[in-house]
Write a protein that holds these residues in place. Structure first.
Motif, PDB file in Angstrom:
ATOM      1  N   ALA A  20       9.012  10.062  -5.518  1.00 33.49           N
ATOM      2  CA  ALA A  20       9.827   9.944  -4.303  1.00 33.49           C
ATOM      3  C   ALA A  20       9.072  10.486  -3.100  1.00 33.49           C
ATOM      4  O   ALA A  20       9.038   9.847  -2.040  1.00 33.49           O
ATOM      5  CB  ALA A  20      11.158  10.676  -4.478  1.00 33.49           C
ATOM      6  N   ALA A  21       8.438  11.643  -3.249  1.00 32.10           N
ATOM      7  CA  ALA A  21       7.658  12.224  -2.147  1.00 32.10           C
ATOM      8  C   ALA A  21       6.524  11.288  -1.739  1.00 32.10           C
ATOM      9  O   ALA A  21       6.287  11.067  -0.544  1.00 32.10           O
ATOM     10  CB  ALA A  21       7.114  13.595  -2.549  1.00 32.10           C
ATOM     11  N   LEU A  22       5.838  10.718  -2.720  1.00 35.08           N
ATOM     12  CA  LEU A  22       4.750   9.782  -2.449  1.00 35.08           C
ATOM     13  C   LEU A  22       5.238   8.576  -1.648  1.00 35.08           C
ATOM     14  O   LEU A  22       4.643   8.210  -0.628  1.00 35.08           O
ATOM     15  CB  LEU A  22       4.123   9.314  -3.768  1.00 35.08           C
ATOM     16  N   PHE A  23       6.343   7.983  -2.095  1.00 34.51           N
ATOM     17  CA  PHE A  23       6.836   6.778  -1.426  1.00 34.51           C
ATOM     18  C   PHE A  23       7.481   7.082  -0.078  1.00 34.51           C
ATOM     19  O   PHE A  23       7.368   6.288   0.854  1.00 34.51           O
ATOM     20  CB  PHE A  23       7.764   5.988  -2.351  1.00 34.51           C
ATOM     21  N   GLY A  27       6.004   5.514   3.231  1.00 32.24           N
ATOM     22  CA  GLY A  27       6.885   4.746   4.103  1.00 32.24           C
ATOM     23  C   GLY A  27       6.860   5.249   5.531  1.00 32.24           C
ATOM     24  O   GLY A  27       6.784   4.460   6.484  1.00 32.24           O
ATOM     25  N   VAL A  28       6.905   6.562   5.694  1.00 33.00           N
ATOM     26  CA  VAL A  28       6.858   7.150   7.037  1.00 33.00           C
ATOM     27  C   VAL A  28       5.529   6.803   7.715  1.00 33.00           C
ATOM     28  O   VAL A  28       5.501   6.448   8.893  1.00 33.00           O
ATOM     29  CB  VAL A  28       7.074   8.677   6.963  1.00 33.00           C
ATOM     30  N   LEU A  55       7.022  -3.742   7.100  1.00 29.47           N
ATOM     31  CA  LEU A  55       7.976  -4.113   6.052  1.00 29.47           C
ATOM     32  C   LEU A  55       7.695  -3.358   4.754  1.00 29.47           C
ATOM     33  O   LEU A  55       8.626  -2.920   4.068  1.00 29.47           O
ATOM     34  CB  LEU A  55       7.951  -5.622   5.810  1.00 29.47           C
ATOM     35  N   LEU A  56       6.419  -3.188   4.435  1.00 33.62           N
ATOM     36  CA  LEU A  56       6.073  -2.401   3.254  1.00 33.62           C
ATOM     37  C   LEU A  56       6.511  -0.949   3.427  1.00 33.62           C
ATOM     38  O   LEU A  56       6.880  -0.283   2.458  1.00 33.62           O
ATOM     39  CB  LEU A  56       4.570  -2.469   2.975  1.00 33.62           C
ATOM     40  N   GLY A  57       6.486  -0.463   4.663  1.00 32.00           N
ATOM     41  CA  GLY A  57       6.975   0.886   4.931  1.00 32.00           C
ATOM     42  C   GLY A  57       8.451   1.010   4.605  1.00 32.00           C
ATOM     43  O   GLY A  57       8.896   2.005   4.021  1.00 32.00           O
ATOM     44  N   ILE A  58       9.221   0.004   4.951  1.00 33.56           N
ATOM     45  CA  ILE A  58      10.659   0.004   4.634  1.00 33.56           C
ATOM     46  C   ILE A  58      10.856  -0.044   3.124  1.00 33.56           C
ATOM     47  O   ILE A  58      11.700   0.677   2.574  1.00 33.56           O
ATOM     48  CB  ILE A  58      11.358  -1.173   5.341  1.00 33.56           C
ATOM     49  N   VAL A  59      10.072  -0.874   2.443  1.00 32.72           N
ATOM     50  CA  VAL A  59      10.158  -0.968   0.983  1.00 32.72           C
ATOM     51  C   VAL A  59       9.818   0.380   0.348  1.00 32.72           C
ATOM     52  O   VAL A  59      10.508   0.843  -0.579  1.00 32.72           O
ATOM     53  CB  VAL A  59       9.227  -2.082   0.455  1.00 32.72           C
ATOM     54  N   ASP A  60       8.775   1.028   0.843  1.00 34.46           N
ATOM     55  CA  ASP A  60       8.385   2.333   0.312  1.00 34.46           C
ATOM     56  C   ASP A  60       9.485   3.371   0.523  1.00 34.46           C
ATOM     57  O   ASP A  60       9.800   4.146  -0.388  1.00 34.46           O
ATOM     58  CB  ASP A  60       7.090   2.819   0.959  1.00 34.46           C
ATOM     59  N   ASN A 110      -2.719   2.634  -8.459  1.00 35.95           N
ATOM     60  CA  ASN A 110      -1.557   1.769  -8.670  1.00 35.95           C
ATOM     61  C   ASN A 110      -1.117   1.787 -10.132  1.00 35.95           C
ATOM     62  O   ASN A 110       0.083   1.792 -10.422  1.00 35.95           O
ATOM     63  CB  ASN A 110      -1.855   0.334  -8.241  1.00 35.95           C
ATOM     64  N   MET A 111      -2.085   1.805 -11.024  1.00 37.70           N
ATOM     65  CA  MET A 111      -1.766   1.812 -12.447  1.00 37.70           C
ATOM     66  C   MET A 111      -1.108   3.121 -12.871  1.00 37.70           C
ATOM     67  O   MET A 111      -0.175   3.127 -13.681  1.00 37.70           O
ATOM     68  CB  MET A 111      -3.019   1.527 -13.262  1.00 37.70           C
ATOM     69  N   ILE A 112      -1.567   4.233 -12.318  1.00 36.57           N
ATOM     70  CA  ILE A 112      -0.967   5.532 -12.627  1.00 36.57           C
ATOM     71  C   ILE A 112       0.471   5.580 -12.117  1.00 36.57           C
ATOM     72  O   ILE A 112       1.381   6.032 -12.820  1.00 36.57           O
ATOM     73  CB  ILE A 112      -1.813   6.678 -12.041  1.00 36.57           C
ATOM     74  N   VAL A 113       0.690   5.089 -10.897  1.00 35.92           N
ATOM     75  CA  VAL A 113       2.048   5.060 -10.341  1.00 35.92           C
ATOM     76  C   VAL A 113       2.945   4.162 -11.188  1.00 35.92           C
ATOM     77  O   VAL A 113       4.109   4.500 -11.451  1.00 35.92           O
ATOM     78  CB  VAL A 113       2.033   4.626  -8.856  1.00 35.92           C
TER      79      VAL A 113
END
Length: 139
Positions: A20-23, A27-28, A55-60, A110-113
């Motif tokens: 959650a912190a990462l995303f 996003g911010v 838009l990717l920021g909103i998704v994040d 990406n794979m770790i996430v």
């Protein structure tokens, strides 16, 4: 019904918090930083449409909030599972995006996430589900 306080459950909560912190941070950054500043850190952001980056920021942001709030507030906690599934889809697409650009060397993150989001899906559906408030009152 009280939430189990076992070590695996605490680890799943930790993974949820970290993701959650990462995303939320991602996003911010994608919504608030100038594209030029983002491009200095992540070159692809300067090579795609700024609208795409925003838009990717909103998704994040949605993913980060979805990983945390439903379970934390115990209001429709199954949405946490759906947020984690969405993150898995997002990371698979991000991996394909980077591979298509010849950037396969950066896909490890990406794979770790993806793996961590899979742990959340597994943990919250199979081993340590979070129950809604209404369910806890009935028990």
């Amino acid at each position: 019904m009280q939430q189990q306080k076992s070590v695996p459950n605490i680890l799943i909560w930790t993974v949820q918090l970290l993701l959650a912190a990462l995303f939320l941070l991602s996003g911010v950054m994608k919504l608030g930083y100038p594209i030029a500043k983002l491009a200095a850190m992540y070159p692809w952001t300067g090579q795609v449409s700024p609208v795409y980056v925003r838009l990717l920021g909103i998704v994040d942001l949605a993913g980060g909030l979805g990983l945390l709030l439903p379970s934390l507030l115990r209001i429709r906690p199954t949405l946490t599972v759906w947020a984690a599934i969405g993150i898995i889809v997002l990371m698979v697409l991000a991996t394909l995006f980077h591979i298509s650009r010849g950037e396969a060397s950066v896909t490890g993150f990406n794979m770790i996430v993806t793996l961590l989001a899979g742990v959340v899906v597994w943990g919250r559906t199979r081993k340590y589900p979070v129950y809604p408030k209404a369910h806890c009152r009935q028990a």
